[in-house]
Write an enzyme that holds these catalytic residues in place. Structure first.
Site, PDB file in Angstrom:
ATOM      1  N   ARG A   1      78.643  30.433  66.640  1.00 36.03           N
ATOM      2  CA  ARG A   1      78.052  30.698  67.962  1.00 36.03           C
ATOM      3  C   ARG A   1      76.609  31.094  67.713  1.00 36.03           C
ATOM      4  O   ARG A   1      76.344  32.099  67.042  1.00 36.03           O
ATOM      5  CB  ARG A   1      78.821  31.810  68.687  1.00 36.03           C
ATOM      6  CG  ARG A   1      78.073  32.332  69.902  1.00 36.03           C
ATOM      7  CD  ARG A   1      78.907  33.192  70.808  1.00 36.03           C
ATOM      8  NE  ARG A   1      79.874  32.400  71.536  1.00 36.03           N
ATOM      9  CZ  ARG A   1      80.482  32.804  72.653  1.00 36.03           C
ATOM     10  NH1 ARG A   1      80.222  33.994  73.161  1.00 36.03           N
ATOM     11  NH2 ARG A   1      81.349  32.036  73.260  1.00 36.03           N
TER      12      ARG A   1
ATOM     13  N   HIS B   1      78.861  24.093  75.249  1.00 37.05           N
ATOM     14  CA  HIS B   1      80.039  24.931  74.962  1.00 37.05           C
ATOM     15  C   HIS B   1      81.296  24.055  75.074  1.00 37.05           C
ATOM     16  O   HIS B   1      82.120  24.232  75.963  1.00 37.05           O
ATOM     17  CB  HIS B   1      80.079  26.078  75.974  1.00 37.05           C
ATOM     18  CG  HIS B   1      80.961  27.230  75.581  1.00 37.05           C
ATOM     19  ND1 HIS B   1      81.636  27.298  74.376  1.00 37.05           N
ATOM     20  CD2 HIS B   1      81.296  28.365  76.255  1.00 37.05           C
ATOM     21  CE1 HIS B   1      82.339  28.435  74.325  1.00 37.05           C
ATOM     22  NE2 HIS B   1      82.147  29.088  75.452  1.00 37.05           N
TER      23      HIS B   1
ATOM     24  N   GLN C   1      84.988  25.487  75.368  1.00 35.63           N
ATOM     25  CA  GLN C   1      85.320  26.003  76.691  1.00 35.63           C
ATOM     26  C   GLN C   1      85.823  24.882  77.587  1.00 35.63           C
ATOM     27  O   GLN C   1      86.812  25.034  78.312  1.00 35.63           O
ATOM     28  CB  GLN C   1      84.078  26.649  77.328  1.00 35.63           C
ATOM     29  CG  GLN C   1      84.326  27.205  78.712  1.00 35.63           C
ATOM     30  CD  GLN C   1      85.316  28.355  78.678  1.00 35.63           C
ATOM     31  OE1 GLN C   1      85.144  29.296  77.928  1.00 35.63           O
ATOM     32  NE2 GLN C   1      86.375  28.268  79.486  1.00 35.63           N
TER      33      GLN C   1
ATOM     34  N   ASP D   1      79.663  30.026  86.751  1.00 36.62           N
ATOM     35  CA  ASP D   1      79.431  30.795  85.522  1.00 36.62           C
ATOM     36  C   ASP D   1      78.354  31.818  85.859  1.00 36.62           C
ATOM     37  O   ASP D   1      77.777  31.800  86.966  1.00 36.62           O
ATOM     38  CB  ASP D   1      79.004  29.831  84.400  1.00 36.62           C
ATOM     39  CG  ASP D   1      78.888  30.513  83.037  1.00 36.62           C
ATOM     40  OD1 ASP D   1      79.355  31.662  82.885  1.00 36.62           O
ATOM     41  OD2 ASP D   1      78.316  29.890  82.115  1.00 36.62           O
TER      42      ASP D   1
ATOM     43  N   CYS E   1      84.451  30.461  83.086  1.00 36.80           N
ATOM     44  CA  CYS E   1      84.705  30.603  81.648  1.00 36.80           C
ATOM     45  C   CYS E   1      84.835  32.062  81.232  1.00 36.80           C
ATOM     46  O   CYS E   1      85.397  32.362  80.189  1.00 36.80           O
ATOM     47  CB  CYS E   1      83.602  29.916  80.857  1.00 36.80           C
ATOM     48  SG  CYS E   1      81.966  30.658  81.077  1.00 36.80           S
TER      49      CYS E   1
ATOM     50  N   ARG F   1      92.047  28.718  75.824  1.00 32.56           N
ATOM     51  CA  ARG F   1      91.109  28.594  74.707  1.00 32.56           C
ATOM     52  C   ARG F   1      91.897  28.503  73.396  1.00 32.56           C
ATOM     53  O   ARG F   1      91.534  27.735  72.504  1.00 32.56           O
ATOM     54  CB  ARG F   1      90.148  29.798  74.668  1.00 32.56           C
ATOM     55  CG  ARG F   1      89.167  29.873  75.834  1.00 32.56           C
ATOM     56  CD  ARG F   1      88.128  28.763  75.789  1.00 32.56           C
ATOM     57  NE  ARG F   1      87.369  28.779  74.554  1.00 32.56           N
ATOM     58  CZ  ARG F   1      86.288  29.535  74.315  1.00 32.56           C
ATOM     59  NH1 ARG F   1      85.837  30.337  75.260  1.00 32.56           N
ATOM     60  NH2 ARG F   1      85.649  29.470  73.158  1.00 32.56           N
TER      61      ARG F   1
HETATM   62  N1   CP Z   1      84.062  32.005  77.599  1.00 29.58           N
HETATM   63  C1   CP Z   1      83.630  32.492  76.425  1.00 29.58           C
HETATM   64  O1   CP Z   1      83.167  31.757  75.546  1.00 29.58           O
HETATM   65  O2   CP Z   1      83.813  33.838  76.285  1.00 29.58           O
HETATM   66  P1   CP Z   1      83.243  34.772  75.119  1.00 29.58           P
HETATM   67  O3   CP Z   1      81.747  34.842  75.308  1.00 29.58           O
HETATM   68  O4   CP Z   1      83.911  36.087  75.345  1.00 29.58           O
HETATM   69  O5   CP Z   1      83.586  34.157  73.795  1.00 29.58           O
HETATM   70  N1  NVA Z   2      76.701  30.463  80.035  1.00 32.40           N
HETATM   71  C1  NVA Z   2      77.242  31.639  79.408  1.00 32.40           C
HETATM   72  C2  NVA Z   2      78.598  31.382  78.857  1.00 32.40           C
HETATM   73  C3  NVA Z   2      79.255  32.565  78.217  1.00 32.40           C
HETATM   74  C4  NVA Z   2      80.594  32.249  77.638  1.00 32.40           C
HETATM   75  C5  NVA Z   2      76.284  32.127  78.326  1.00 32.40           C
HETATM   76  O1  NVA Z   2      75.791  31.304  77.545  1.00 32.40           O
HETATM   77  O2  NVA Z   2      76.017  33.329  78.286  1.00 32.40           O
END
Ligand code: CP
Ligand code: NVA
Length: 308
Positions: free
Chosen positions: A108, A135, A138, A226, A265, A293
């Site tokens: 990540r 992502h 997701q 989101d 998400c 997930r």
């Molecule tokens: N939806 C998602 O990726 O959640 P986290 O940021 O908690 O991993």
């Molecule tokens: N769009 C959000 C998703 C978090 C899972 C971010 O990148 O913060």
């Protein structure tokens, strides 16, 4: 050749469909079991996943760990700040070292170029656990959740409200691969990346834009939103103000198809992009989406390791 899962198009529509089928089967086969008990066939016994985090996470971290346990393998977490990567060791050297030590890498990161660099130098699969650009894991969980609720993906009518962010990019990619329609309702200046939209349209997805939130949800079987400002985005007051008309509240859900699903998400900013009434309401499937997930990523892990 090493299989990476940086975006859904690395797999393609047929492989995405195969992963979703596998996820449904494996989820059904272990219904009611203790969450950490390995699946009967333990297909990744002896395999280890390294997870690199340069940003916060709850779902991605826990779901990949549980996915590996259920597949009979294990996972280890590398918080970037406490690794040599965090002190400037190159991504390429990190990739070379981890390739000698583990069987797959999930990362990540803020910078999509970094995951591409990692994949270029890794001899083991690299999986995208969220970047500034996309992502895909997701969206695998989201597609699984939609199918579980009885919807076919081809021809599906889905509405997205708010910011044109990383999650929307992967959803747009999915619309192309699985042939469904997304109507994006959001303010001018916050549209998704044009490259994702063009590729999805060329692949057979329908992507439309409107600044009218009611027009976005009209006829939608699924309503998705989101956070208004993603992790690492400058954002600020102006962005939040621009997003206000796109809040998913009970009145907006009334304008969608009767029984339309609400998806997010997570993490949610209750009272901003969604109201309590909607996220806690009868049409919300956000907790299934979060659980999925695990199930979806088990199939992604099996795919990158050549088992699907
Ligand atoms: N939806 C998602 O990726 O959640 P986290 O940021 O908690 O991993
Ligand atoms: N769009 C959000 C998703 C978090 C899972 C971010 O990148 O913060």
């Amino acid at each position: 050749m090493t299989r990476h899962f940086i975006d859904l198009s690395d797999a393609g529509g047929d492989a995405v469909a195969a992963m979703l089928g596998d996820a449904l089967d494996r989820k059904a086969a272990r219904a009611g079991w203790p969450k950490g008990k390995p699946d009967a066939d333990a297909p990744l016994a002896g395999r280890v996943l390294a997870m690199i985090f340069e940003k916060n996470s709850t779902r991605t971290r826990v779901s990949f760990d549980m996915a590996m346990r259920q597949l009979g393998g294990s996972a280890l977490v590398m918080e970037s700040g406490s690794t040599q990567l965090g002190r400037g060791e190159t991504v390429a050297d990190t990739a070379r070292v981890l390739s000698r030590m583990v069987d797959a890498i999930m990362i990540r990161t803020d910078d999509h170029a970094k995951i591409e660099e990692l994949a270029r130098h890794a001899d083991v699969p690299v999986i995208n656990g969220l970047t500034d650009l996309s992502h895909p894991c997701q969206i695998m969980a989201d597609l699984l959740t939609i199918i579980e609720r009885g919807h076919a993906l081809p021809g599906l009518q889905l509405a997205w409200l708010g910011d044109g962010n990383n999650v929307l990019h992967s959803l747009v990619e999915a619309a192309g691969l699985m042939k469904f329609t997304i109507r994006v309702g959001g303010p001018a200046g916050y549209e998704p990346d044009g490259g994702f939209v063009e590729r999805a349209r060329a692949a057979g997805g329908e992507i439309r834009f409107t600044q009218d939130p009611r027009e976005a949800v009209a006829g939608a079987q699924v309503v998705v939103t989101d956070c208004w400002v993603s992790m690492g985005q400058a954002g600020g007051e102006a962005q939040i103000a621009a997003m206000q008309p796109y809040q998913v509240n009970a009145a907006l859900m009334q304008a969608a198809e009767p029984g339309a699903l609400f998806m997010h998400c997570l993490p949610a900013h209750r009272g901003e992009e969604v109201t309590d009434e909607v996220i806690d309401g009868p049409n919300s499937v956000v907790w299934d989406e979060a659980e999925n997930r695990i199930h979806a990523q088990k199939s992604v892990l099996r795919w990158v390791l050549g088992q699907l």
